[in-house]
Scaffold this active site. Sequence first.
Site, PDB file in Angstrom:
ATOM      1  CB  SER A  95      -0.923   0.005   1.214  1.00  0.00           C
ATOM      2  OG  SER A  95      -0.199  -0.227   2.410  1.00  0.00           O
TER       3      SER A  95
ATOM      4  CG  ASP B   1       2.252  -6.677   1.027  1.00  0.00           C
ATOM      5  OD1 ASP B   1       1.874  -7.828   1.309  1.00  0.00           O
ATOM      6  OD2 ASP B   1       1.549  -5.662   1.191  1.00  0.00           O
TER       7      ASP B   1
ATOM      8  CD  GLU C 214      -7.500  -6.150   1.552  1.00  0.00           C
ATOM      9  OE1 GLU C 214      -6.334  -6.564   1.556  1.00  0.00           O
ATOM     10  OE2 GLU C 214      -7.826  -5.043   1.082  1.00  0.00           O
TER      11      GLU C 214
HETATM   12  N1  LIG Z   1      -5.163   3.690   2.334  1.00  0.00           N
HETATM   13  C1  LIG Z   1      -5.243   2.413   2.007  1.00  0.00           C
HETATM   14  N2  LIG Z   1      -5.868   1.533   2.827  1.00  0.00           N
HETATM   15  C2  LIG Z   1      -5.949   0.206   2.507  1.00  0.00           C
HETATM   16  O1  LIG Z   1      -6.522  -0.568   3.301  1.00  0.00           O
HETATM   17  C3  LIG Z   1      -5.330  -0.238   1.294  1.00  0.00           C
HETATM   18  C4  LIG Z   1      -4.675   0.727   0.482  1.00  0.00           C
HETATM   19  N3  LIG Z   1      -4.670   2.031   0.845  1.00  0.00           N
HETATM   20  N4  LIG Z   1      -4.058   0.376  -0.677  1.00  0.00           N
HETATM   21  C5  LIG Z   1      -3.876  -1.031  -0.967  1.00  0.00           C
HETATM   22  C6  LIG Z   1      -5.036  -1.802  -0.549  1.00  0.00           C
HETATM   23  C7  LIG Z   1      -6.291  -1.482  -1.311  1.00  0.00           C
HETATM   24  N5  LIG Z   1      -7.305  -1.814  -0.337  1.00  0.00           N
HETATM   25  C8  LIG Z   1      -8.653  -1.530  -0.483  1.00  0.00           C
HETATM   26  C9  LIG Z   1      -9.045  -0.440  -1.225  1.00  0.00           C
HETATM   27  C10 LIG Z   1     -10.369  -0.125  -1.365  1.00  0.00           C
HETATM   28  C11 LIG Z   1     -11.345  -0.932  -0.766  1.00  0.00           C
HETATM   29  C12 LIG Z   1     -12.800  -0.571  -0.940  1.00  0.00           C
HETATM   30  O2  LIG Z   1     -13.087   0.525  -1.349  1.00  0.00           O
HETATM   31  N6  LIG Z   1     -13.740  -1.474  -0.645  1.00  0.00           N
HETATM   32  C13 LIG Z   1     -15.136  -1.180  -0.793  1.00  0.00           C
HETATM   33  C14 LIG Z   1     -15.889  -2.495  -0.941  1.00  0.00           C
HETATM   34  C15 LIG Z   1     -17.067  -2.340  -1.844  1.00  0.00           C
HETATM   35  C16 LIG Z   1     -17.894  -3.619  -1.922  1.00  0.00           C
HETATM   36  O3  LIG Z   1     -17.528  -4.584  -2.642  1.00  0.00           O
HETATM   37  O4  LIG Z   1     -18.936  -3.637  -1.238  1.00  0.00           O
HETATM   38  C17 LIG Z   1     -15.658  -0.430   0.430  1.00  0.00           C
HETATM   39  O5  LIG Z   1     -16.448   0.501   0.247  1.00  0.00           O
HETATM   40  O6  LIG Z   1     -15.282  -0.758   1.567  1.00  0.00           O
HETATM   41  C18 LIG Z   1     -10.952  -2.017  -0.018  1.00  0.00           C
HETATM   42  C19 LIG Z   1      -9.589  -2.314   0.127  1.00  0.00           C
HETATM   43  C20 LIG Z   1      -6.696  -2.198   0.924  1.00  0.00           C
HETATM   44  N7  LIG Z   1      -5.405  -1.583   0.860  1.00  0.00           N
HETATM   45  C1  LIG Z   2      -3.564  -3.731   4.171  1.00  0.00           C
HETATM   46  C2  LIG Z   2      -2.474  -4.724   4.264  1.00  0.00           C
HETATM   47  C3  LIG Z   2      -2.972  -6.093   4.580  1.00  0.00           C
HETATM   48  C4  LIG Z   2      -1.608  -4.737   3.023  1.00  0.00           C
HETATM   49  O1  LIG Z   2      -1.461  -5.696   2.331  1.00  0.00           O
HETATM   50  C5  LIG Z   2      -0.908  -3.483   2.648  1.00  0.00           C
HETATM   51  O2  LIG Z   2      -0.869  -2.526   3.437  1.00  0.00           O
HETATM   52  O3  LIG Z   2      -0.351  -3.456   1.555  1.00  0.00           O
HETATM   53 MG   LIG Z   3      -0.526  -5.293   0.482  1.00  0.00          MG
END
Ligand SMILES: Nc1nc(=O)c2c([nH]1)NC[C@@H]1CN(c3ccc(C(=O)N[C@@H](CCC(=O)O)C(=O)O)cc3)CN21
Ligand SMILES: CC(C)C(=O)C(=O)O
Ligand SMILES: [Mg+2]
Length: 291
Positions: A55, A93, A192
Amino acid sequence: MDQEASEVRKKVTIQSLQAQRRNKIPITMLTAYDYPTGLACSSNPDIDITLVGDSLAQVCLGHSSTTELTLAEMIHHARAVSRGTAHPLLVADMPFGTYHISPSAAAANAIRLIQEGRVDAVKLEGGSEIVPIVRQLSSIGIPVMAHVGLLPQRYIAMSGYKVQGRSAESAQRVFRDALALEDAGAFSIVVEAVPKELGTFITRRLKIPTIGIGAGPGTSGQVLVWDDVMGTWPGHKAKFVRRFADLQTPRDSGVAAYASAVRDGTFPADAEGYTMDKEEWEKFLAANGQV
Ligand SMILES: Nc1nc(=O)c2c([nH]1)NC[C@@H]1CN(c3ccc(C(=O)N[C@@H](CCC(=O)O)C(=O)O)cc3)CN21
Ligand SMILES: CC(C)C(=O)C(=O)O
Ligand SMILES: [Mg+2]
């Protein structure tokens, strides 16, 4: 790391994490991307694992996706975090593309992360298809943390960041993947963005600790991204994010106060600089044709 800090808590081990899982003491994992954030994670004895997450591509380097992170960049950041890390287990990672080509290429790159990045373990995204890679790394003594459910490195293939395991079939796939990765030798697994029922189910069926992010309270531990926790990430806030601090407000007011003090001439003050003996100053002026 200085002596005092390292005496606060003994180094976390794979075995001590297993004990935490057994004794139901939730495992705490937090990301860090540089020396100061590494120090901050290490400053608290209740942080078990520091993760140099990919990330960092987004929150630290400003890329739009984690797939843009290179191995050299990850090594550079992991090495900095390691200088600030004492007791937490340090995990990095493996960047996109550095473990998919073959088990031996994956091993070569994981060895670089350990030797040059100075991490204790590596984390890999993927399911059954990466079992041979996890098996290879584990067999040569490289501790592997697996990562199932939402796989951010596949956001294009998955058409976005989407919750996984919401249908019986999808849940089955995530569960089978987790079992296969445990069998391949993973010492722990990140789960996740899956429904909480599935997070709990997987945790009960596995022997290794599960670390959830958006997987509910039933996992062996939790992980969040540093900038999400500190309230400094200006991008999208996923549903699973809780802000535990607001560093953005004091940060921005610090910038504003500095700029205004320079502008209005109140910085620097007299005491914030150096002085010279009057005699020396006069000698200097005389040597330059002034009296
Ligand atoms: N700032 C940040 N936080 C993170 O947790 C994160 C990152 N960046 N970058 C790498 C990945 C990307 N991740 C993510 C990014 C977006 C969602 C997200 O927007 N999820 C939607 C789900 C929608 C659905 O299917 O219902 C949400 O609204 O939670 C989830 C994980 C987790 N990681
Ligand atoms: C959110 C965690 C699990 C991760 O893979 C990341 O920070 O890249
Ligand atoms: Mg990661």
